[in-house]
Design an enzyme around this catalytic site. Structure first.
Site, PDB file in Angstrom:
ATOM      1  N   PRO A 140       0.836  -1.212   0.000  1.00 49.96           N
ATOM      2  CA  PRO A 140       0.000   0.000   0.000  1.00 49.96           C
ATOM      3  C   PRO A 140       0.868   1.258   0.000  1.00 49.96           C
ATOM      4  CG  PRO A 140      -0.274  -1.248   2.077  1.00 49.96           C
ATOM      5  CD  PRO A 140       0.681  -2.014   1.221  1.00 49.96           C
ATOM      6  N   ALA A 177      -3.496   3.407   2.012  1.00 48.85           N
ATOM      7  CA  ALA A 177      -4.293   3.463   3.241  1.00 48.85           C
ATOM      8  C   ALA A 177      -5.527   4.316   2.938  1.00 48.85           C
ATOM      9  CB  ALA A 177      -3.486   4.082   4.365  1.00 48.85           C
ATOM     10  N   HIS A 201      -4.923  -1.590   8.598  1.00 51.24           N
ATOM     11  CA  HIS A 201      -3.621  -0.947   8.823  1.00 51.24           C
ATOM     12  C   HIS A 201      -3.421  -0.765  10.331  1.00 51.24           C
ATOM     13  CE1 HIS A 201      -0.052   1.231   8.228  1.00 51.24           C
ATOM     14  NE2 HIS A 201      -0.464   2.218   7.467  1.00 51.24           N
ATOM     15  N   HIS A 220       2.767   1.356  11.512  1.00 54.08           N
ATOM     16  CA  HIS A 220       3.313   2.678  11.187  1.00 54.08           C
ATOM     17  C   HIS A 220       2.814   3.819  12.060  1.00 54.08           C
ATOM     18  CE1 HIS A 220       4.144   0.888   6.935  1.00 54.08           C
ATOM     19  NE2 HIS A 220       4.842   0.315   7.897  1.00 54.08           N
ATOM     20  N   TYR A 222      -0.172   4.512  13.135  1.00 55.77           N
ATOM     21  CA  TYR A 222      -1.532   4.998  12.938  1.00 55.77           C
ATOM     22  C   TYR A 222      -2.435   4.435  14.041  1.00 55.77           C
ATOM     23  CZ  TYR A 222       0.484   6.978   8.822  1.00 55.77           C
ATOM     24  OH  TYR A 222       1.291   7.721   7.999  1.00 55.77           O
ATOM     25  N   ARG A 228      -1.864  -5.533   8.700  1.00 57.58           N
ATOM     26  CA  ARG A 228      -0.464  -5.070   8.659  1.00 57.58           C
ATOM     27  C   ARG A 228      -0.042  -4.614  10.050  1.00 57.58           C
ATOM     28  NH1 ARG A 228       3.136  -1.260   4.581  1.00 57.58           N
ATOM     29  NH2 ARG A 228       3.407  -3.274   3.580  1.00 57.58           N
TER      30      ARG A 228
HETATM   31  C1  FNR Z   1       4.305   3.885   1.840  1.00 58.76           C
HETATM   32  N1  FNR Z   1       4.033   2.923   2.823  1.00 58.76           N
HETATM   33  C2  FNR Z   1       2.737   2.743   3.258  1.00 58.76           C
HETATM   34  N2  FNR Z   1       2.437   1.724   4.111  1.00 58.76           N
HETATM   35  C3  FNR Z   1       1.161   1.457   4.442  1.00 58.76           C
HETATM   36  O1  FNR Z   1       0.913   0.514   5.187  1.00 58.76           O
HETATM   37  N3  FNR Z   1       0.152   2.239   3.960  1.00 58.76           N
HETATM   38  C4  FNR Z   1       0.369   3.285   3.139  1.00 58.76           C
HETATM   39  O2  FNR Z   1      -0.576   3.937   2.672  1.00 58.76           O
HETATM   40  C5  FNR Z   1       1.717   3.592   2.810  1.00 58.76           C
HETATM   41  N4  FNR Z   1       2.035   4.671   2.027  1.00 58.76           N
HETATM   42  C6  FNR Z   1       3.296   4.778   1.448  1.00 58.76           C
HETATM   43  C7  FNR Z   1       3.543   5.707   0.437  1.00 58.76           C
HETATM   44  C8  FNR Z   1       4.769   5.727  -0.224  1.00 58.76           C
HETATM   45  C9  FNR Z   1       4.995   6.693  -1.354  1.00 58.76           C
HETATM   46  C10 FNR Z   1       5.775   4.828   0.174  1.00 58.76           C
HETATM   47  C11 FNR Z   1       7.124   4.818  -0.523  1.00 58.76           C
HETATM   48  C12 FNR Z   1       5.550   3.942   1.204  1.00 58.76           C
HETATM   49  C13 FNR Z   1       5.051   1.908   3.163  1.00 58.76           C
HETATM   50  C14 FNR Z   1       5.102   0.815   2.097  1.00 58.76           C
HETATM   51  O3  FNR Z   1       3.905   0.067   2.071  1.00 58.76           O
HETATM   52  C15 FNR Z   1       6.280  -0.144   2.335  1.00 58.76           C
HETATM   53  O4  FNR Z   1       6.048  -0.850   3.537  1.00 58.76           O
HETATM   54  C16 FNR Z   1       7.613   0.582   2.431  1.00 58.76           C
HETATM   55  O5  FNR Z   1       7.749   1.508   1.382  1.00 58.76           O
HETATM   56  C17 FNR Z   1       8.787  -0.401   2.420  1.00 58.76           C
HETATM   57  O6  FNR Z   1       8.797  -1.165   1.244  1.00 58.76           O
HETATM   58  P1  FNR Z   1       9.761  -0.769  -0.016  1.00 58.76           P
HETATM   59  O7  FNR Z   1       9.298   0.544  -0.541  1.00 58.76           O
HETATM   60  O8  FNR Z   1      11.163  -0.689   0.523  1.00 58.76           O
HETATM   61  O9  FNR Z   1       9.559  -1.906  -0.981  1.00 58.76           O
END
Ligand code: FNR
Length: 359
Positions: free
Chosen positions: A23, A59, A179, A182, A184, A231
Site C-alpha cells: 500500500p 491506506a 492498517h 506505522h 496509525y 499489517r
Molecule cells: C508507503 N508505505 C505505506 N504503508 C502502508 O501501510 N500504507 C500506506 O498507505 C503507505 N504509504 C506509502 C507511500 C509511499 C509513497 C511509500 C514509498 C511507502 C510503506 C510501504 O507500504 C512499504 O512498507 C515501504 O515503502 C517499504 O517497502 P519498499 O518501498 O522498501 O519496498
C-alpha cells in the site's frame, strides 16, 4: 517450499503469485472528498498489468477524521465505493487480486501531504484540516494534540471499519487489510509507549489489543468469506516499546478472531528512532511472527531484487513478498522477475511483442 510464482490460496481466493504491491499513499485526491481518481486507476492499474499477484490500494480512510492528509482516499461513503469499484474491476481484469488497505490515522491525522506544498505539520480546520483523535491527548512529534477517544468514540470507529469493509467487498475487492502499523490509530493503541490509558483499552497487552481485536471481529462479521489481512509494525525500534513477541501474540489472537494473513512491517509509532535500514531488514520480523504465531505472513521493506524475493519465499522465511518503491521505479517488476525465473504466461497479450531478453 513454494516459489515466488506459485499461486497462494487463501480461503476461496487464488493469488496468481506471491509478488505483491505494498500500500502506498498518493495524496492525490485534489477535491479532498476521499474519492479516488483517474490517478489511482492508472497508478494501481499499471501494477496489475505488470504481473503482481495482489495490488493494494493506499491506506484508505474509514472516516473523514481517519485520513492522514486532506488528499487521502476514503471509503466511508457510497460515492467513494463506486469509484473504487471501477479500479478493483480493472485490477481483477488483469489477473491481479484487488486489495484495499483500510486505515485510521488517529493522532497522525490532519497533516499536510509530504509534497505539493511547503507546509509541514498539522493542517488547521480553516485549511481543510480537522481535530485528530488518539488513545491519549499526547501528540505525535510537533503535530497538534489529538482528542482522547472515549468508549463511544472507539465503538464508532469499530463500526466505521466494519462499514468500510462491507463497502469494499461490494466494490469488488478480494482482500481487505487493516492498517495496524506505522504509528496509525490501531498501532497507537497497541504500543505501550503511545497508549498510556488506564481503562479497558490500556495497560496489559490484552487491553492494548482490545481495539484491534474488536475491529477484526466486526470486519470479519461484515465481510463473510473475504480474505482479511492485518499489517503490523513488529517493533517500535524503541526500548520498552511494542515488539515482535507482542506482535506474534496479537497476530495469533487476531487469527483466532478471523484474520487470515499478516503483513509485517516495522516502526512509525515513535519519532526519532534509529532504524537499521538494509536490504530485506524487516524479513526476520516476518519470519519470527510466522514461526511463533503459526500464521502466514508477507515480508516487505527494501526488497528490490527478484532473486532475493524468490529466496525469501523459497526458504520459507515468508509466504509472499511485497514491494513498494521498487514498483514505483518499475511497475512491471513482476514481469521481469517472472521472465528471469523462466515463468511464462504472465505478460498481457498486448505486451507479448516486448519479451524480456535473457542474459
Ligand atoms: C508507503 N508505505 C505505506 N504503508 C502502508 O501501510 N500504507 C500506506 O498507505 C503507505 N504509504 C506509502 C507511500 C509511499 C509513497 C511509500 C514509498 C511507502 C510503506 C510501504 O507500504 C512499504 O512498507 C515501504 O515503502 C517499504 O517497502 P519498499 O518501498 O522498501 O519496498
Amino acid at each position: 517450499m513454494p516459489t515466488l510464482f506459485e499461486p497462494l490460496i487463501l480461503r476461496s481466493l487464488t493469488l496468481r503469485n506471491r509478488l505483491w504491491i505494498a500500500p502506498m499513499c498518493q495524496y492525490s485526491v485534489e477535491a479532498e472528498d476521499g474519492v479516488p481518481t483517474d490517478w489511482h486507476l492508472v497508478h494501481l492499474g499499471q501494477f496489475a498489468i505488470g504481473g503482481a499477484g495482489l495490488v493494494f490500494t493506499e491506506a484508505t480512510a474509514v472516516t473523514p477524521v481517519g485520513r492522514i492528509s486532506p488528499q487521502d482516499t476514503g471509503i466511508w461513503n457510497d460515492e467513494q465505493a463506486a469509484a473504487w469499484a471501477r479500479i478493483a474491476a480493472f485490477l481483477r481484469s488483469q489477473g491481479a487480486a484487488a486489495g484495499i488497505q483500510l486505515g485510521h490515522a488517529g493522532r497522525k491525522g490532519s497533516v499536510y501531504a509530504p509534497w505539493g506544498t511547503e507546509r509541514r505539520g498539522t493542517v488547521p480546520p480553516a485549511e481543510g484540516g480537522w481535530q485528530a483523535v488518539g488513545p491519549t491527548p499526547e501528540p505525535f512529534a510537533d503535530f497538534d494534540a489529538p482528542a482522547a477517544l472515549d468508549d463511544s468514540g472507539i465503538a464508532r470507529i469499530v463500526t466505521a471499519f466494519a462499514d468500510a469493509a462491507r463497502r469494499a467487498v461490494t466494490a469488488g475487492f478480494d482482500v481487505v487489510e487493516l492498517h495496524a502499523a506505522h504509528g496509525y490509530l490501531l498501532h497507537q493503541f497497541l504500543s505501550p509507549l503511545v497508549n498510556t490509558r488506564t481503562d479497558a483499552y490500556g495497560g496489559p497487552l490484552e487491553n492494548r489489543a482490545r481495539f484491534l481485536l474488536q475491529v477484526v471481529e466486526a470486519v470479519r462479521a461484515a465481510i463473510g468469506e473475504t480474505v482479511l489481512m492485518v499489517r503490523f509494525s513488529a517493533t517500535d525500534w524503541a526500548e520498552g516499546g511494542w515488539n515482535e513477541a507482542d506482535t506474534a501474540s496479537v497476530a495469533r489472537w487476531a487469527a483466532d478472531a478471523g484474520a487470515d494473513f499478516f503483513d509485517i512491517s516495522t516502526g512509525g509509532a515513535i519519532p526519532g528512532v534509529q532504524i537499521p535500514l538494509a536490504p530485506g531488514y524487516q524479513v526476520p520480523f516476518a519470519t519470527y511472527v510466522r514461526d511463533t504465531a503459526g500464521v502466514p505472513v508477507s515480508a516487505v521493506g527494501l526488497i528490490t531484487d527478484a532473486v532475493d524475493a524468490g529466496d525469501i519465499v523459497r526458504s520459507g522465511r515468508a509466504d509472499a513478498v511485497m514491494i513498494g518503491r521498487e514498483a514505483l521505479r518499475d511497475p512491471h517488476f513482476a514481469l521481469g522477475a517472472a521472465a528471469s525465473a523462466g515463468v511464462d504466461g504472465l505478460a498481457p497479450g498486448q505486451y507479448l511483442r516486448a519479451p524480456y531478453l535473457s542474459a
